[in-house]
Design a protein around this motif. Structure first.
Motif, PDB file in Angstrom:
ATOM      1  N   TYR A  16       7.171  -0.208 -15.352  1.00 23.47           N
ATOM      2  CA  TYR A  16       6.408  -0.459 -14.136  1.00 23.47           C
ATOM      3  C   TYR A  16       6.147   0.859 -13.405  1.00 23.47           C
ATOM      4  O   TYR A  16       7.051   1.689 -13.281  1.00 23.47           O
ATOM      5  CB  TYR A  16       7.179  -1.372 -13.170  1.00 23.47           C
ATOM      6  CG  TYR A  16       7.506  -2.736 -13.709  1.00 23.47           C
ATOM      7  CD1 TYR A  16       6.662  -3.827 -13.480  1.00 23.47           C
ATOM      8  CD2 TYR A  16       8.666  -2.948 -14.456  1.00 23.47           C
ATOM      9  CE1 TYR A  16       6.973  -5.085 -13.978  1.00 23.47           C
ATOM     10  CE2 TYR A  16       8.977  -4.202 -14.949  1.00 23.47           C
ATOM     11  CZ  TYR A  16       8.126  -5.259 -14.709  1.00 23.47           C
ATOM     12  OH  TYR A  16       8.434  -6.499 -15.206  1.00 23.47           O
ATOM     13  N   VAL A  57       5.116   2.220  -9.625  1.00 22.74           N
ATOM     14  CA  VAL A  57       5.096   1.745  -8.237  1.00 22.74           C
ATOM     15  C   VAL A  57       4.511   2.850  -7.374  1.00 22.74           C
ATOM     16  O   VAL A  57       5.069   3.943  -7.290  1.00 22.74           O
ATOM     17  CB  VAL A  57       6.507   1.380  -7.739  1.00 22.74           C
ATOM     18  CG1 VAL A  57       6.426   0.715  -6.366  1.00 22.74           C
ATOM     19  CG2 VAL A  57       7.211   0.467  -8.729  1.00 22.74           C
ATOM     20  N   LYS A 113       7.939   2.026   0.241  1.00 25.50           N
ATOM     21  CA  LYS A 113       8.137   1.852  -1.201  1.00 25.50           C
ATOM     22  C   LYS A 113       9.560   2.175  -1.632  1.00 25.50           C
ATOM     23  O   LYS A 113      10.191   1.398  -2.371  1.00 25.50           O
ATOM     24  CB  LYS A 113       7.161   2.745  -1.961  1.00 25.50           C
ATOM     25  CG  LYS A 113       7.379   2.803  -3.463  1.00 25.50           C
ATOM     26  CD  LYS A 113       6.533   3.886  -4.104  1.00 25.50           C
ATOM     27  CE  LYS A 113       6.957   5.269  -3.625  1.00 25.50           C
ATOM     28  NZ  LYS A 113       6.208   6.363  -4.284  1.00 25.50           N
ATOM     29  N   VAL A 157      12.249  -0.303  -3.483  1.00 21.02           N
ATOM     30  CA  VAL A 157      12.781  -0.018  -4.806  1.00 21.02           C
ATOM     31  C   VAL A 157      14.304   0.007  -4.775  1.00 21.02           C
ATOM     32  O   VAL A 157      14.973  -0.570  -5.648  1.00 21.02           O
ATOM     33  CB  VAL A 157      12.221   1.312  -5.342  1.00 21.02           C
ATOM     34  CG1 VAL A 157      12.995   1.775  -6.579  1.00 21.02           C
ATOM     35  CG2 VAL A 157      10.745   1.173  -5.676  1.00 21.02           C
ATOM     36  N   LEU A 175      11.343   1.553 -13.738  1.00 25.05           N
ATOM     37  CA  LEU A 175      10.405   1.769 -12.641  1.00 25.05           C
ATOM     38  C   LEU A 175      10.088   3.254 -12.532  1.00 25.05           C
ATOM     39  O   LEU A 175      10.987   4.087 -12.607  1.00 25.05           O
ATOM     40  CB  LEU A 175      11.005   1.307 -11.312  1.00 25.05           C
ATOM     41  CG  LEU A 175      11.302  -0.177 -11.107  1.00 25.05           C
ATOM     42  CD1 LEU A 175      12.012  -0.369  -9.776  1.00 25.05           C
ATOM     43  CD2 LEU A 175      10.025  -0.995 -11.140  1.00 25.05           C
ATOM     44  N   GLU A 189       8.381   5.716  -9.716  1.00 26.45           N
ATOM     45  CA  GLU A 189       7.806   5.875  -8.377  1.00 26.45           C
ATOM     46  C   GLU A 189       6.857   7.062  -8.413  1.00 26.45           C
ATOM     47  O   GLU A 189       7.287   8.209  -8.315  1.00 26.45           O
ATOM     48  CB  GLU A 189       8.906   6.120  -7.342  1.00 26.45           C
ATOM     49  CG  GLU A 189       9.773   4.926  -7.034  1.00 26.45           C
ATOM     50  CD  GLU A 189      10.683   5.190  -5.851  1.00 26.45           C
ATOM     51  OE1 GLU A 189      10.177   5.285  -4.710  1.00 26.45           O
ATOM     52  OE2 GLU A 189      11.899   5.336  -6.065  1.00 26.45           O
ATOM     53  N   SER A 192       1.487  -2.132 -13.188  1.00 25.47           N
ATOM     54  CA  SER A 192       1.351  -1.280 -12.004  1.00 25.47           C
ATOM     55  C   SER A 192       1.442  -2.109 -10.727  1.00 25.47           C
ATOM     56  O   SER A 192       0.835  -3.174 -10.612  1.00 25.47           O
ATOM     57  CB  SER A 192       0.035  -0.505 -12.050  1.00 25.47           C
ATOM     58  OG  SER A 192      -1.056  -1.373 -12.295  1.00 25.47           O
ATOM     59  N   VAL A 193       2.208  -1.593  -9.777  1.00 27.19           N
ATOM     60  CA  VAL A 193       2.428  -2.248  -8.484  1.00 27.19           C
ATOM     61  C   VAL A 193       2.014  -1.277  -7.385  1.00 27.19           C
ATOM     62  O   VAL A 193       2.314  -0.079  -7.463  1.00 27.19           O
ATOM     63  CB  VAL A 193       3.910  -2.633  -8.294  1.00 27.19           C
ATOM     64  CG1 VAL A 193       4.118  -3.330  -6.952  1.00 27.19           C
ATOM     65  CG2 VAL A 193       4.396  -3.512  -9.446  1.00 27.19           C
ATOM     66  N   PHE A 241       8.289  -8.535  -4.823  1.00 17.96           N
ATOM     67  CA  PHE A 241       8.566  -7.513  -5.828  1.00 17.96           C
ATOM     68  C   PHE A 241       9.466  -8.092  -6.925  1.00 17.96           C
ATOM     69  O   PHE A 241       9.206  -7.919  -8.126  1.00 17.96           O
ATOM     70  CB  PHE A 241       9.249  -6.326  -5.150  1.00 17.96           C
ATOM     71  CG  PHE A 241       9.096  -5.013  -5.874  1.00 17.96           C
ATOM     72  CD1 PHE A 241       8.602  -4.937  -7.159  1.00 17.96           C
ATOM     73  CD2 PHE A 241       9.476  -3.823  -5.243  1.00 17.96           C
ATOM     74  CE1 PHE A 241       8.462  -3.723  -7.817  1.00 17.96           C
ATOM     75  CE2 PHE A 241       9.348  -2.601  -5.887  1.00 17.96           C
ATOM     76  CZ  PHE A 241       8.845  -2.558  -7.175  1.00 17.96           C
TER      77      PHE A 241
END
Length: 218
Positions: free
Chosen positions: A19, A21, A29, A33, A110, A112, A130-131, A189
């Motif tokens: 993912y 983010v 964010k 997370v 994840l 970032e 993708s977030v 999330f």
């Protein structure tokens, strides 16, 4: 949240999910997370490489992998990074081999990163998810930036301009979270992670023996 679903024991038999983010500074964010990691099994944040100096309290290999410019550029030349960026005088990048190893071990990962990094990752790993995280308003965004109490008005104005540019790429992401109420945003999330883990391909890999047994003919 996801602990009750108990994916950890069987996750090794299927490849993990990657993912990205992304969010503007001040969207929350990093807090989301961090909270997600505390409530979700078999999920990690990949540690990036950087050429900037280590700050007080940071630990090599936990916060970043701290390397010299020559080493970073050599790795970059060899194509070792999933994504990279140069911010002012410092490089930042995500190691492809590290992420691939974690995914192969069945761990969800994840990253970032900003919208440009997310775009680079999608090109190399098309099945990544993708977030994007947005603040509830421009006013709240500026309040959060000012609430840190560390930056001048000039810096806050620049960060706001940068945030608008970042937010303009929200539609590139598959999932969009508006971080107005933190608990609601965190639940959304977590739901993204849970939904991906329940997809047929992932569940078929986890429960291969069960499905084989269920479909066996006498």
């Amino acid at each position: 949240m996801l602990r009750g679903l108990d994916f950890q024991a069987e996750a090794r038999v299927s490849r993990g999910q990657l993912y990205t983010v992304s969010a503007p500074s001040g969207a929350g964010k990093t807090s989301l997370v961090k909270a997600l990691l505390q409530s979700t099994d078999n999920l990690i944040v990949s540690v990036s490489h950087t050429t900037r100096r280590m700050r007080d309290g940071e630990v090599d290999g936990r916060d970043y992998f701290f390397v010299g410019i020559d080493e970073f550029e050599a790795r970059l030349e060899k194509g070792e990074f999933l994504e990279h960026a140069r911010v002012f005088d410092n490089y930042y990048g995500t190691s492809r081999s590290v992420v691939e190893s974690q995914l192969d071990n069945g761990v969800d990962v994840l990253l970032e990163i900003d919208w440009q990094g997310a775009s680079q990752v999608r090109e190399l790993i098309p099945d990544s998810r993708s977030v994007f995280v947005l603040p509830p308003s421009r006013e709240v965004l500026q309040q959060r930036l000012r609430g840190r109490g560390q930056d001048s008005d000039e810096v806050i104005a620049r960060r706001t301009r940068d945030a608008v540019l970042e937010m303009s790429h929200y539609a590139d992401a598959e999932y969009l979270i508006v971080n107005d109420d933190f608990d609601t945003a965190l639940a959304q999330f977590a739901a993204i992670i849970a939904t991906a883990r329940l997809e047929t391909a992932a569940q078929s890999a986890r429960h291969k023996d069960l499905i084989t047994n269920l479909l066996a003919t006498d």
